[in-house]
Design an enzyme around this catalytic site. Structure first.
Site, PDB file in Angstrom:
ATOM      1  N   ASN A 161      15.400   6.349  -7.552  1.00 30.47           N
ATOM      2  CA  ASN A 161      15.248   7.583  -7.056  1.00 30.47           C
ATOM      3  C   ASN A 161      14.223   8.044  -6.143  1.00 30.47           C
ATOM      4  O   ASN A 161      14.015   8.772  -5.388  1.00 30.47           O
ATOM      5  CB  ASN A 161      15.113   8.630  -8.180  1.00 30.47           C
ATOM      6  CG  ASN A 161      14.126   8.215  -9.162  1.00 30.47           C
ATOM      7  OD1 ASN A 161      13.889   7.093  -9.513  1.00 30.47           O
ATOM      8  ND2 ASN A 161      12.969   9.127  -9.618  1.00 30.47           N
ATOM      9  N   THR A 216      19.128  12.806 -18.270  1.00 35.33           N
ATOM     10  CA  THR A 216      18.292  12.531 -19.395  1.00 35.33           C
ATOM     11  C   THR A 216      19.007  12.494 -20.585  1.00 35.33           C
ATOM     12  O   THR A 216      18.727  11.355 -21.275  1.00 35.33           O
ATOM     13  CB  THR A 216      17.002  13.781 -19.385  1.00 35.33           C
ATOM     14  OG1 THR A 216      16.448  13.730 -18.109  1.00 35.33           O
ATOM     15  CG2 THR A 216      16.277  13.507 -20.485  1.00 35.33           C
ATOM     16  N   ALA A 234      25.334  15.723 -12.353  1.00 30.93           N
ATOM     17  CA  ALA A 234      26.294  16.632 -11.599  1.00 30.93           C
ATOM     18  C   ALA A 234      25.031  17.065 -10.492  1.00 30.93           C
ATOM     19  O   ALA A 234      25.466  17.174  -9.372  1.00 30.93           O
ATOM     20  CB  ALA A 234      26.956  17.827 -12.230  1.00 30.93           C
ATOM     21  N   CYS A 241      10.667  15.013 -11.442  1.00 35.97           N
ATOM     22  CA  CYS A 241      10.258  15.126 -12.857  1.00 35.97           C
ATOM     23  C   CYS A 241       8.847  14.863 -12.983  1.00 35.97           C
ATOM     24  O   CYS A 241       8.460  15.321 -14.094  1.00 35.97           O
ATOM     25  CB  CYS A 241      11.240  14.131 -13.439  1.00 35.97           C
ATOM     26  SG  CYS A 241      12.905  14.493 -13.391  1.00 35.97           S
TER      27      CYS A 241
END
Lengths: 512, 373
Positions: A149, A70, A198, A323
């Site tokens: 995504n 983000t 990550a 999200c």
């Protein structure tokens, strides 16, 4: 639990954890400190920078640490536009980008940026020619994700990059879902800015990176000001353990990329075939071929999304992006692909990962087949089958859960019964009550319903309540229903639906 | 034996903190924003940590926002609380951390008039000048740190709050160095915004918090996602948040004990230093953090001393870790009116909960040998 939600977050790789632990156990330096402790921490940070760069075919000095994707996306978009002083310039992006890109762009749009929001085709793909056609003379930046995504669809960013470079237009790529899944070689693809996270590739949460090309140099205005860390592009004390874990995760991901990709593609295809063999009314969201190996996104006709999710028990999958799942709106990505609200809401994203086994995929398929069959039965399509989901994984009130998970009154009583239906105007909820009368009493009642678990629980509870009562005695308000089933304010409409259905049934019985 | 005496730069993660983090590093917990079961477990852990961090500064859990650390907290406070206002004036103390100074200076581009607040020779706000400054025109925000990272000087931000509020402005307090070392009370200090960092209180790096009173309208820095009530996008860093929570709880429980120990060691250090010729302790006339001591030895090059101490295994610093290696004298000491040469000679010792009297004695011995005439 069967965890098929690797696109939301991945478990930490054991090697990454091992790389982190020294920095959590006794090692103490701040990488910016000029003494032996600080130098040791700095060395770990630089080793990791090399590991991240290697996964991308980049130079270590082109990697800037951030707190996650983000921040990387915010820094790339706002930083690039602010540096050029081109807040009023033009930007090209897609409607299917991650929320952090969409919201960053919207923020700049509110300050005068002109934006072309590209619409993908029905498979979620943005075409090279489509981007080129949208360019304006003052286009400052194109921001396009490598892999979506939600659908896993792969955009042709490698083909697009040279076309933008020759026009001198800066190109940012959100590669969060591509890194570690697809080969990336930035020494060949002239992408200027590229975001990484990550925790999507078996590294820790709370750390990410932005690739910032050195030649030709992509320049950014910092978004976090302070001590001038990261060549002035991003201030703040570097979290050594997070960075060490990220680096190691990238090393492992690079090593396993080809083998793991083939394995996940085979498992994913097996899951898709198994579901399509048994269940009619399935729609694939995403591109059938140009798709990353681990992701399968399907919409299920004739079932409501929340009930479907609630019926999956300890099968962890996602409906849309994690999200935005707190907002419970149908996925904007699937809507951009042309899905209606209902099908967008009734979608599941299965994302397979390193720990996923063939046995897990089979169990997941069986669970979904059972749940979809049961919900379609209760909605009136096919014979009613009890749902009996194994666990109340989403925290529904106990009374709602009891009724939803053991619906003994879900049935179609046929011609001999009086029936009435209530529904929300948009058709998002539907409740049909049926009553068999004998000697002036309701001797048997049943329901059919399409809606969330609370709607189904209201149907089940009402059918039980109706049995043994006389027409004319059916006094029940939505408030009574809310008390009986512990229904909160957020689901008040389900209780109102129940009240409407009882009134409608009473009217039908008085006519009969 | 090497001695780490640089705890204002960063601290070791407490083993009890690591123990609390491990299940979230190696367990199947998932994305805290996902709705499925393990996401819910992670969410509960995040909320428990929020309550723990809130208790450390007597704030409400709902007032705590997670950030990636003190730098982001300070940036969010300054930029986020000014974004929706018509630009007027913003004041910050001359001895503030670079994250506050640079964030403030960046607002000039957006039309803000940014002015430093002067301090006296002890590093304390020059109150009459500050009052005149507040009266000179409309002010939106004042940023003052609770305790200085270099000198340890404690600022009377409660007094500042009354003046700032009377002027119709908001007060941001950088409490990164104060929290866990002295009592910090968000309510009593009447701050509107307050920054915290985990790795200064034996928690992990890469996590911090901003306490925000509900009346403050904040614009996010990182857009995207509904996390933190839409004020800070990004997947929650669950393990680090949990670690920060436990670190905050321990800091509160052990505050008196840690402070008393640190003060005892610092006094021992001060006694030893007073024997050295030409010693000068900065902010000595002000109330200071119990663990922090910044000094210079007249006639000695601070940088050379630091290098010699480093070779002997003593980790100390000249000032802020962030500015290390720049060769510039401390802006904090310059702000206090010191000349550049004296400021360049500064050495900061910042003690931690695990330092011993023996380490202090060895440090003094080493320093004495280098500083021998």
């Amino acid at each position: 639990m069967i965890y098929l939600d690797h696109a939301a977050t991945t478990p930490l790789d054991p090697a990454a954890l091992q790389a982190m632990l020294p920095w959590l156990q006794g090692e103490v330096g701040n990488p910016a400190s000029d003494h032996a402790w600080g130098h040791a921490a700095r060395a770990a940070v630089e080793r990791a920078r090399g590991q991240v760069a290697a996964l991308l075919g980049a130079q270590p000095e082109e990697i800037v640490w951030t707190s996650g994707a983000t921040e990387s996306n915010n820094l790339a978009i706002k930083g690039a536009l602010e540096f050029r002083g081109l807040r009023g310039a033009h930007l090209v992006t897609a409607r299917t980008e991650h929320k952090s890109v969409v919201d960053s762009v919207r923020q700049m749009e509110s300050q005068g940026l002109r934006v072309s929001w590209l619409k993908p085709d029905a498979q979620g793909l943005i075409m090279v020619e489509q981007v080129l056609a949208a360019l304006a003379p003052d286009t400052a930046l194109v921001s396009l994700m490598w892999v979506n995504n939600e659908t896993g669809t792969i955009n042709p960013v490698e083909a697009l990059a040279p076309r933008l470079r020759e026009r001198g237009i800066l190109f940012h790529v959100d590669a969060v879902q591509a890194a570690g899944k697809l080969p990336i070689d930035l020494s060949r693809a002239p992408i200027d800015l590229l975001s990484l996270s990550a925790h999507k590739l078996y590294g820790p949460q709370g750390i990410g990176a932005l690739f910032v090309r050195k030649r030709p140099r992509a320049r950014l205005s910092p978004q976090l000001h302070g001590g001038g860390h990261e060549q002035g592009m991003r201030s703040g004390t570097l979290p050594t353990h997070q960075i060490a874990g990220f680096g190691e995760a990238c090393r492992v991901a690079g090593e396993r990329l080809a083998e793991e990709g083939a394995r996940l593609a085979a498992l994913r295809d097996h899951l898709q075939q198994r579901l399509q063999q048994v269940l009619p009314g399935l729609h694939l969201n995403g591109h059938p071929q140009d798709r990353v190996p681990g992701i399968l996104n399907l919409s299920f006709e004739g079932v409501e999304g929340e009930s479907l999710r609630a019926s999956l028990g300890d099968l962890a999958v996602s409906s849309g992006s994690a999200c935005s799942s707190a907002t419970r709106e149908p996925s904007y990505v699937l809507r951009a692909l042309g899905r209606d609200d209902e099908l967008a809401g009734a979608s599941l994203r299965f994302s397979l990962g390193r720990g996923t086994t063939a046995a897990e995929v089979d169990r997941a398929a069986a669970r979904v087949i059972e749940a979809v069959g049961a919900l379609r039965g209760i909605a009136g399509a096919g014979s009613a089958v009890p749902v009996t989901p194994p666990v109340n994984a989403h925290g529904y009130p106990a009374a709602v859960w009891a009724a939803f998970s053991h619906p003994v009154h879900a049935a179609d009583l046929g011609e001999g019964a009086v029936a009435a239906t209530a529904g929300s105007p948009a058709g998002a909820l539907r409740l049909r009550l049926q009553a068999q009368l004998q000697g002036g009493r309701i001797v048997r009642a049943a329901f059919q319903a399409y809606g969330c678990p609370v709607t189904l629980a209201v149907g089940e509870w009402l059918a039980g309540w109706l049995e043994g009562r006389r027409p004319g005695e059916l006094h029940l308000s939505a408030a009574d229903l809310r008390t009986a089933l512990e229904i909160g304010d957020d689901k008040a409409q389900c209780a109102l639906l129940g009240e409407d259905a009882v009134l409608a049934l009473e009217r039908q019985m008085s006519l009969a | 034996m090497p001695s780490y005496l640089d705890h204002n730069a960063t601290t070791r993660v407490d083993p009890r903190v690591l123990e609390a983090m491990l299940p979230y590093l190696s367990g199947p917990y998932g994305n805290a924003s996902s709705l499925h079961r393990y996401g819910r477990a992670a969410r509960d852990a995040v909320e428990q940590a929020r309550a723990q961090v809130a208790r450390l500064i007597n704030a409400q859990p709902g007032e705590i926002l997670w950030t990636s650390g003190g730098t982001e907290s300070n940036n969010l406070a300054l930029k986020g609380s000014t974004d929706r206002a018509a630009p007027t004036r913003l004041l910050y103390g001359v001895t503030e951390h670079p994250a506050v100074m640079e964030a403030a200076e960046s607002l000039k581009e957006r039309g803000w008039q940014v002015e430093p607040v002067a301090v006296d020779a002890q590093g304390l706000v020059d109150w009459p000048a500050f009052e005149r400054q507040l009266a000179a025109g409309p002010v939106r925000l004042v940023a003052l740190m609770r305790a200085n990272n270099e000198t340890g000087v404690i600022q009377d931000v409660g007094r500042a709050a009354a003046l700032v509020h009377a002027a119709g402005a908001w007060l941001h307090v950088d409490a990164v160095q104060a929290a866990g070392k002295i009592p910090v009370d968000f309510e009593v200090l009447q701050a509107d915004l307050m920054s915290l960092s985990s790795h200064k209180i034996y928690g992990p790096k890469g996590i911090g918090a901003l306490a925000v009173k509900s009346h403050v309208e904040l614009t996010p820095l990182h857009h995207g996602g509904a996390q933190e009530r839409g004020l800070r996008g990004g997947t929650e860093n669950v393990a680090s948040i949990v670690g920060f929570g436990v670190a905050a709880e321990l800091a509160l429980q052990e505050l008196d004990e840690r402070a008393a120990r640190a003060l005892e060691l610092r006094r021992r250090l001060e006694r030893g230093l007073s024997a050295l010729p030409g010693i000068r302790i900065f902010g000595a006339g002000a109330e200071r953090l119990p663990n922090t001591l910044q000094f210079a030895l007249a006639g000695y090059d601070g940088e050379a001393l630091l290098m010699q101490l480093d070779r002997k295994g003593f980790a100390v610093s000249s000032g802020s870790a962030c500015a290390s290696g720049l060769g510039e004298p401390s802006h904090v000491l310059i702000g206090m009116g010191l000349d550049r040469d004296t400021a360049k000679g500064a050495i900061r010792v910042s003690l931690g909960k695990d330092n011993t009297a023996a380490e202090v004695d060895q440090f003094l011995q080493a320093l004495g040998s280098f500083a021998a005439p």
